[in-house]
Design an enzyme around this catalytic site. Sequence first.
Site, PDB file in Angstrom:
ATOM      1  NE  ARG A 196      -0.570   2.433  42.256  1.00 33.23           N
ATOM      2  CZ  ARG A 196      -0.112   2.901  41.091  1.00 33.23           C
ATOM      3  NH1 ARG A 196       0.284   4.154  40.999  1.00 33.23           N
ATOM      4  NH2 ARG A 196      -0.089   2.131  40.015  1.00 33.23           N
ATOM      5  CG  HIS A 253      10.191  -4.417  45.707  1.00 30.81           C
ATOM      6  ND1 HIS A 253       9.696  -3.329  45.032  1.00 30.81           N
ATOM      7  CD2 HIS A 253      11.299  -3.991  46.354  1.00 30.81           C
ATOM      8  CE1 HIS A 253      10.471  -2.283  45.261  1.00 30.81           C
ATOM      9  NE2 HIS A 253      11.449  -2.656  46.051  1.00 30.81           N
ATOM     10  CB  THR A 294       9.237   0.861  49.698  1.00 30.55           C
ATOM     11  OG1 THR A 294       9.790   0.171  48.566  1.00 30.55           O
ATOM     12  CG2 THR A 294       8.292  -0.068  50.419  1.00 30.55           C
ATOM     13  CE  LYS A 327      29.894  13.824  47.934  1.00 27.77           C
ATOM     14  NZ  LYS A 327      29.670  13.448  49.336  1.00 27.77           N
ATOM     15  CE  LYS A 329      15.762   0.792  44.147  1.00 30.11           C
ATOM     16  NZ  LYS A 329      14.573   0.168  43.519  1.00 30.11           N
TER      17      LYS A 329
HETATM   18  N1  LIG Z   1      12.849   6.575  38.176  1.00 31.11           N
HETATM   19  C1  LIG Z   1      13.898   6.438  39.013  1.00 31.11           C
HETATM   20  N2  LIG Z   1      15.104   6.935  38.669  1.00 31.11           N
HETATM   21  C2  LIG Z   1      16.158   6.803  39.508  1.00 31.11           C
HETATM   22  N3  LIG Z   1      16.101   6.181  40.699  1.00 31.11           N
HETATM   23  C3  LIG Z   1      14.911   5.679  41.071  1.00 31.11           C
HETATM   24  C4  LIG Z   1      13.756   5.777  40.260  1.00 31.11           C
HETATM   25  N4  LIG Z   1      12.712   5.184  40.909  1.00 31.11           N
HETATM   26  C5  LIG Z   1      13.199   4.735  42.087  1.00 31.11           C
HETATM   27  N5  LIG Z   1      14.524   5.020  42.172  1.00 31.11           N
HETATM   28  C6  LIG Z   1      15.436   4.701  43.281  1.00 31.11           C
HETATM   29  O1  LIG Z   1      14.901   3.634  44.058  1.00 31.11           O
HETATM   30  C7  LIG Z   1      14.760   4.080  45.422  1.00 31.11           C
HETATM   31  C8  LIG Z   1      13.539   3.422  46.067  1.00 31.11           C
HETATM   32  O2  LIG Z   1      13.761   2.031  46.039  1.00 31.11           O
HETATM   33  S1  LIG Z   1      12.623   1.121  46.612  1.00 31.11           S
HETATM   34  O3  LIG Z   1      12.361   1.514  47.952  1.00 31.11           O
HETATM   35  O4  LIG Z   1      13.050  -0.208  46.366  1.00 31.11           O
HETATM   36  N6  LIG Z   1      11.297   1.387  45.834  1.00 31.11           N
HETATM   37  C9  LIG Z   1      11.244   1.458  44.514  1.00 31.11           C
HETATM   38  O5  LIG Z   1      12.216   1.453  43.776  1.00 31.11           O
HETATM   39  C10 LIG Z   1       9.909   1.608  43.996  1.00 31.11           C
HETATM   40  C11 LIG Z   1       8.834   1.316  44.745  1.00 31.11           C
HETATM   41  S2  LIG Z   1       7.481   1.548  43.708  1.00 31.11           S
HETATM   42  C12 LIG Z   1       8.441   2.064  42.436  1.00 31.11           C
HETATM   43  C13 LIG Z   1       7.884   2.391  41.200  1.00 31.11           C
HETATM   44  N7  LIG Z   1       6.666   2.099  40.812  1.00 31.11           N
HETATM   45  C14 LIG Z   1       6.390   2.448  39.523  1.00 31.11           C
HETATM   46  C15 LIG Z   1       5.200   2.218  38.877  1.00 31.11           C
HETATM   47  C16 LIG Z   1       5.045   2.621  37.544  1.00 31.11           C
HETATM   48  C17 LIG Z   1       6.086   3.220  36.876  1.00 31.11           C
HETATM   49  O6  LIG Z   1       5.930   3.580  35.571  1.00 31.11           O
HETATM   50  C18 LIG Z   1       7.292   3.473  37.542  1.00 31.11           C
HETATM   51  C19 LIG Z   1       7.408   3.076  38.851  1.00 31.11           C
HETATM   52  S3  LIG Z   1       8.735   3.209  39.959  1.00 31.11           S
HETATM   53  N8  LIG Z   1       9.718   2.056  42.757  1.00 31.11           N
HETATM   54  C20 LIG Z   1      14.560   5.564  45.304  1.00 31.11           C
HETATM   55  O7  LIG Z   1      14.892   6.192  46.533  1.00 31.11           O
HETATM   56  C21 LIG Z   1      15.557   5.905  44.217  1.00 31.11           C
HETATM   57  O8  LIG Z   1      16.872   5.942  44.754  1.00 31.11           O
END
Ligand SMILES: Nc1ncnc2c1ncn2[C@@H]1O[C@H](COS(=O)(=O)NC(=O)c2csc(-c3nc4ccc(O)cc4s3)n2)[C@@H](O)[C@H]1O
Length: 542
Positions: free
Chosen positions: A214, A241, A339, A439, A525
Amino acid sequence: MKKEKNILYGPEPLYPIEESTAGKQLYDALLKHSHLPEAMIDAQTKKPFSYRTLFETTCRLAQSLQKCGYKQNDVMSVCSENNLKFFFPVIAALYLGMVTAPLNQNYTPGELHNVLNISKPQLIFCSKTVLPKILELKKKYTFVKRIIILDVDEDMFGCESLSNFILHNADKDPKKFEPVNFNLDEQVAAILCSSGTTGLPKGVMLTHKNFSVRFAHVKDPNPGTETIPGVTVLSFMPFFHGFGFLSNLGYLLMGLRIIILKRFEPELFLKSIQDYEVRNIISVPPIVLFLSKSPLVDKYDLSSLKELGCGAAPLAKEVAEAAAKRLNLKGIRTGYGLTEATLVITHTLPNKFKSGSSGKLVSFMSAKVVDVNTGKSVGPNVVGELCLKGDMLMKGYAGNIKATKEAIDENGWLHTGDLGYYTEEEYFYIVDRLKELIKYKGFQVAPAELEEVLLRHPCIRDAAVVGVSDETVGELPAAFVVKQSGTQITENEVIDYIAGQVSYTKYLRGGVRFIEEIPRSATGKIQRKELQKLILPKQSKL
Ligand SMILES: Nc1ncnc2c1ncn2[C@@H]1O[C@H](COS(=O)(=O)NC(=O)c2csc(-c3nc4ccc(O)cc4s3)n2)[C@@H](O)[C@H]1O
């Protein structure tokens, strides 16, 4: 490297993965930036601290922890609202190879029971606000031996303040401290809660290697954000988080000026952008929606904002386009992350916006999309489950070998549980979470698709779609709608609107319910389980 069919590889990196610990990289960066007067500023109190203070205090805190016998692999927790002092123990722990398990300060005792039994911290740093809750926990969880309070000068209820803990234990000269060296791939840096959208949150173990990848991204303007020391960013995502935790460590590595908010408060958010001339913000869809629709935005000068990132949940392309237009931006830098894969995995490249896309794969990672029935990898423009491989993948779920093996297969591929596809140009599009698909008569209905259509309606401020179980057809799509203030729209008007926009399997046969607010997690979410609890059986509308 031999490239396999239907497997995508991230671009050649601009910076290699450093072979030093995340702690050593942060130590060197904070020392390099120690001339910068402002590292973090609390937007509410306007209190700042400098990079020199951060460097010296984290070194002295690490000395104090060593003096008290803490060592590599010992687990500590930080439980606090977003706080100026939050990252002091985090960085000191990274210097020593201690493991940080941040706790959501809003967790109920039941939720804390789950996460505490995963990480079993012997030391908890907490804010004054959550101290009563932590004192109660200490009575029940005997593995917690010490509590240190982050944001007070004097000891309270038999717990030392951070400043007194350092005063009583540190060496006078912070320069005498050197970070400990250890194996990057093996050493766990943090145990972070998974999204928990399906079942109880699990403890995601991220290593110093994951952090180091990262950090290599952060230095590169393509997957990263700001790379010029002193540039101002706004940080309001929860620090506990992965999103807030790793974004802020990346900001500190780059020597940015970080304006922090305890939580999203519309006026303070907008005023902070204006007053501190914030250049970059990483956000989530509800905030982009707010920026696209709220009349409050017109009261502030947001012209300093040159980049708005968004991720963690689906962002409707019309919302992204409306927000970008209003903020005079060429587009919104969307990203997809999880994550279990450290942070962002696909990211819109600067000035290469693709409406609705979550961008392209980052360096050091591979990706494939597999058919949900056969598990075989598919080519471009075919929807399937997104799978990831590479150095950003977690070490595993803490204390849960079974869940780890279910997530990461024998070939090292992480099965994300997300449905998506990529184009010939290798732009990724996330359709929805596999387990959240509705579904109807065997047809898959993606809630995110209907939510996107609903958000296009001028009378709808926010919306969520869930499945209502039905013994004959499986599930019926049902919508929760937040009306735009000052507008009127009826249930039948919403149903007819959707029926005019989508194929018949996606009609809102489960009905429409009007609600004040869509329940969302700290990362934006939609809490679909909460909505499902609100559904009373209704006659099918069509
Ligand atoms: N862009 C997206 N569109 C649709 N769904 C998305 C998504 N990103 C995560 N998700 C959903 O969150 C889930 C993961 O949830 S989580 O474990 O809580 N982790 C996260 O949601 C998570 C951890 S880090 C992170 C990001 N960091 C960033 C830094 C800069 C930037 O411009 C954009 C982002 S997204 N997201 C995924 O499996 C997916 O289902």
